[in-house]
Design an enzyme around this catalytic site. Structure first.
Site, PDB file in Angstrom:
ATOM      1  N   GLY A 104       0.823  -1.215   0.000  1.00  0.00           N
ATOM      2  CA  GLY A 104       0.000   0.000   0.000  1.00  0.00           C
ATOM      3  C   GLY A 104       0.848   1.251   0.000  1.00  0.00           C
ATOM      4  O   GLY A 104       0.434   2.306   0.454  1.00  0.00           O
ATOM      5  N   LEU A 105       2.068   1.134  -0.509  1.00  0.00           N
ATOM      6  CA  LEU A 105       2.944   2.314  -0.565  1.00  0.00           C
ATOM      7  C   LEU A 105       2.747   3.115  -1.853  1.00  0.00           C
ATOM      8  O   LEU A 105       3.515   4.019  -2.138  1.00  0.00           O
ATOM      9  CB  LEU A 105       4.417   1.904  -0.445  1.00  0.00           C
ATOM     10  CG  LEU A 105       4.896   1.425   0.924  1.00  0.00           C
ATOM     11  CD1 LEU A 105       6.391   1.146   0.918  1.00  0.00           C
ATOM     12  CD2 LEU A 105       4.572   2.424   2.018  1.00  0.00           C
ATOM     13  N   GLY A 106       1.737   2.779  -2.606  1.00  0.00           N
ATOM     14  CA  GLY A 106       1.414   3.616  -3.767  1.00  0.00           C
ATOM     15  C   GLY A 106       2.102   3.189  -5.044  1.00  0.00           C
ATOM     16  O   GLY A 106       2.524   4.038  -5.831  1.00  0.00           O
ATOM     17  N   SER A 107       2.205   1.883  -5.275  1.00  0.00           N
ATOM     18  CA  SER A 107       2.885   1.446  -6.494  1.00  0.00           C
ATOM     19  C   SER A 107       2.104   1.861  -7.743  1.00  0.00           C
ATOM     20  O   SER A 107       2.706   2.265  -8.746  1.00  0.00           O
ATOM     21  CB  SER A 107       3.115  -0.064  -6.483  1.00  0.00           C
ATOM     22  OG  SER A 107       1.922  -0.742  -6.202  1.00  0.00           O
ATOM     23  N   SER A 108       0.769   1.836  -7.696  1.00  0.00           N
ATOM     24  CA  SER A 108      -0.006   2.199  -8.889  1.00  0.00           C
ATOM     25  C   SER A 108       0.165   3.678  -9.226  1.00  0.00           C
ATOM     26  O   SER A 108       0.320   4.044 -10.396  1.00  0.00           O
ATOM     27  CB  SER A 108      -1.498   1.943  -8.692  1.00  0.00           C
ATOM     28  OG  SER A 108      -1.718   0.734  -8.095  1.00  0.00           O
ATOM     29  N   ALA A 110       2.722   5.613  -8.338  1.00  0.00           N
ATOM     30  CA  ALA A 110       4.114   5.859  -8.748  1.00  0.00           C
ATOM     31  C   ALA A 110       4.327   5.408 -10.196  1.00  0.00           C
ATOM     32  O   ALA A 110       4.976   6.096 -10.985  1.00  0.00           O
ATOM     33  CB  ALA A 110       5.075   5.140  -7.807  1.00  0.00           C
ATOM     34  N   ASP A 151      -1.673  10.572  -3.585  1.00  0.00           N
ATOM     35  CA  ASP A 151      -0.538   9.682  -3.845  1.00  0.00           C
ATOM     36  C   ASP A 151       0.223  10.103  -5.107  1.00  0.00           C
ATOM     37  O   ASP A 151       1.452   9.993  -5.182  1.00  0.00           O
ATOM     38  CB  ASP A 151      -1.005   8.215  -3.946  1.00  0.00           C
ATOM     39  CG  ASP A 151      -2.319   8.061  -4.694  1.00  0.00           C
ATOM     40  OD1 ASP A 151      -2.854   9.063  -5.227  1.00  0.00           O
ATOM     41  OD2 ASP A 151      -2.821   6.928  -4.768  1.00  0.00           O
TER      42      ASP A 151
HETATM   43  O1  PMV Z   1      -5.169   3.127   0.559  1.00  0.00           O
HETATM   44  P1  PMV Z   1      -4.285   4.239   0.104  1.00  0.00           P
HETATM   45  O2  PMV Z   1      -2.903   4.153   0.696  1.00  0.00           O
HETATM   46  O3  PMV Z   1      -4.265   4.412  -1.352  1.00  0.00           O
HETATM   47  O4  PMV Z   1      -4.886   5.585   0.725  1.00  0.00           O
HETATM   48  C1  PMV Z   1      -6.209   5.976   0.496  1.00  0.00           C
HETATM   49  C2  PMV Z   1      -6.465   7.309   1.109  1.00  0.00           C
HETATM   50  C3  PMV Z   1      -7.898   7.805   0.969  1.00  0.00           C
HETATM   51  O5  PMV Z   1      -7.969   9.106   1.542  1.00  0.00           O
HETATM   52  C4  PMV Z   1      -8.846   6.907   1.727  1.00  0.00           C
HETATM   53  C5  PMV Z   1      -8.327   7.856  -0.492  1.00  0.00           C
HETATM   54  C6  PMV Z   1      -7.716   8.982  -1.295  1.00  0.00           C
HETATM   55  O6  PMV Z   1      -7.650   8.837  -2.521  1.00  0.00           O
HETATM   56  O7  PMV Z   1      -7.345  10.016  -0.728  1.00  0.00           O
END
Ligand code: PMV
Length: 318
Positions: A104-108, A110, A151
């Site tokens: 869940g570190l934002g690979s998509s 990035a 992200d």
């Molecule tokens: O699940 P993650 O790490 O992509 O974070 C989502 C964060 C939210 O605020 C719930 C959604 C968003 O797009 O901001």
């Protein structure tokens, strides 16, 4: 050949509320995704994603058809770039990640940012950070339908950011280092489902949920000030307050709560979930003296410590 890298991210404060017009604080983390891009003279687009064990190709015309799940971000980014800049070209693309896509570190996000940046370099089209954000945000909305874009901003601008929904405000936060501990629950979070659940709750009980969002907004404003002062004890307390609100929203989970509780018991100033909730990572903040004991305690509860350097540089051509 063009080589681009973009960093991952961690949400520090303000998740969920940020989807509904409030601000959040996100930091880029120095676990990067690398993308290698080459033009081809024919009409084929080759993809090689070793992390997913995926090697495949399609024709440029296939960009109008639905994509396989694992290829969605890469191919939608290419399709949107080609459409916007009226380009048609064969390509060879390879992506490599320094971190597991599970964390869940934002690979998509990035990978989306790195692909668009790489294509602009490959075809000699100058795009500003803002244009890059807008095209990447369109790509994510085309795929997921929901999301604030926080992200993507982290992947583009790097550093720690104060961010408002859809990039209405993107401001750098002045901070050198954040003494953050990151614990992975081992469970993959389903961001879109959780965002939709919160949307539903907002429709059912607008007063209650808006009150929570407003409280989160206040926490975010205070946290920005305290992060810039490097007042980590106070930042920790604000994390705890933010976590209380997230719990009320119903997005925490048993595993997250266990890891948060043990981090606090073993001396962290504060701890909370990071991101959509339900799984992925928790974060804690602690002074140097307690750091090791907090990490050990999280591991004892079967959390995986993820070492990341924070903050990190945004997308760059290497
Ligand atoms: O699940 P993650 O790490 O992509 O974070 C989502 C964060 C939210 O605020 C719930 C959604 C968003 O797009 O901001």
């Amino acid at each position: 050949m063009i080589k681009v890298s973009a960093p991952g991210k961690l949400m520090l404060f303000g998740e969920h509320a940020v989807v509904h017009g409030r601000p959040c604080i996100v930091t880029a983390v120095d676990a990067r995704i690398r993308v290698f891009l080459k033009k081809r003279e024919d009409n084929k687009i080759f993809l090689n994603i070793p992390d997913l064990n995926l090697r495949d190709f399609l024709l440029i015309e296939d960009l109008d058809k639905p994509f396989k799940k694992e290829m969605k971000f890469v191919l939608t980014a290419i399709k949107n770039f080609f459409e916007k800049y009226q380009i048609k070209s064969g390509l060879e693309i390879e992506t490599k990640s320094e971190f597991s896509m599970e964390f869940g570190l934002g690979s998509s996000s990035a990978v989306t940012v790195a692909i668009i940046k790489g294509l602009s370099e490959l075809f000699g089209i100058k795009i500003t950070k803002r244009e890059l954000f807008d095209l990447a945000y369109k790509t994510v909305l085309d795929i997921q339908g929901v999301g604030s874009g926080f992200d993507l901003a982290a992947a583009i601008y790097g550093g720690a950011l104060y961010f408002v929904t859809a990039g209405k405000t993107i401001k750098k936060i002045k901070v050198k280092d954040i003494p953050l501990i990151v614990g992975y629950t081992g469970i993959k979070a389903d961001t879109a489902t959780l965002v939709k659940m919160v949307n539903r709750k907002l429709k059912e009980s607008p007063r209650k949920i808006n009150k929570i969002f407003n409280e989160i907004e206040k926490i975010v404003h205070l946290a920005k000030i305290e992060i810039e002062k490097a007042n980590w004890r106070r930042v920790g307390e604000l994390m705890n307050l933010n976590q209380n609100r997230l719990r009320e929203l119903g997005v925490s989970s048993k595993k997250l709560e266990n890891l948060i509780a043990i981090a606090l018991d073993s001396g962290a100033y504060g701890a909370k979930l990071s991101g959509a909730g339900g799984g992925d990572c928790m974060i804690a903040i602690a002074n140097r003296k307690n750091r090791k004991s907090v990490e050990k305690a999280i591991e004892k509860k079967e959390g995986k410590i993820i070492k990341v350097r924070i903050p990190a540089e945004g997308v760059k051509i290497e």
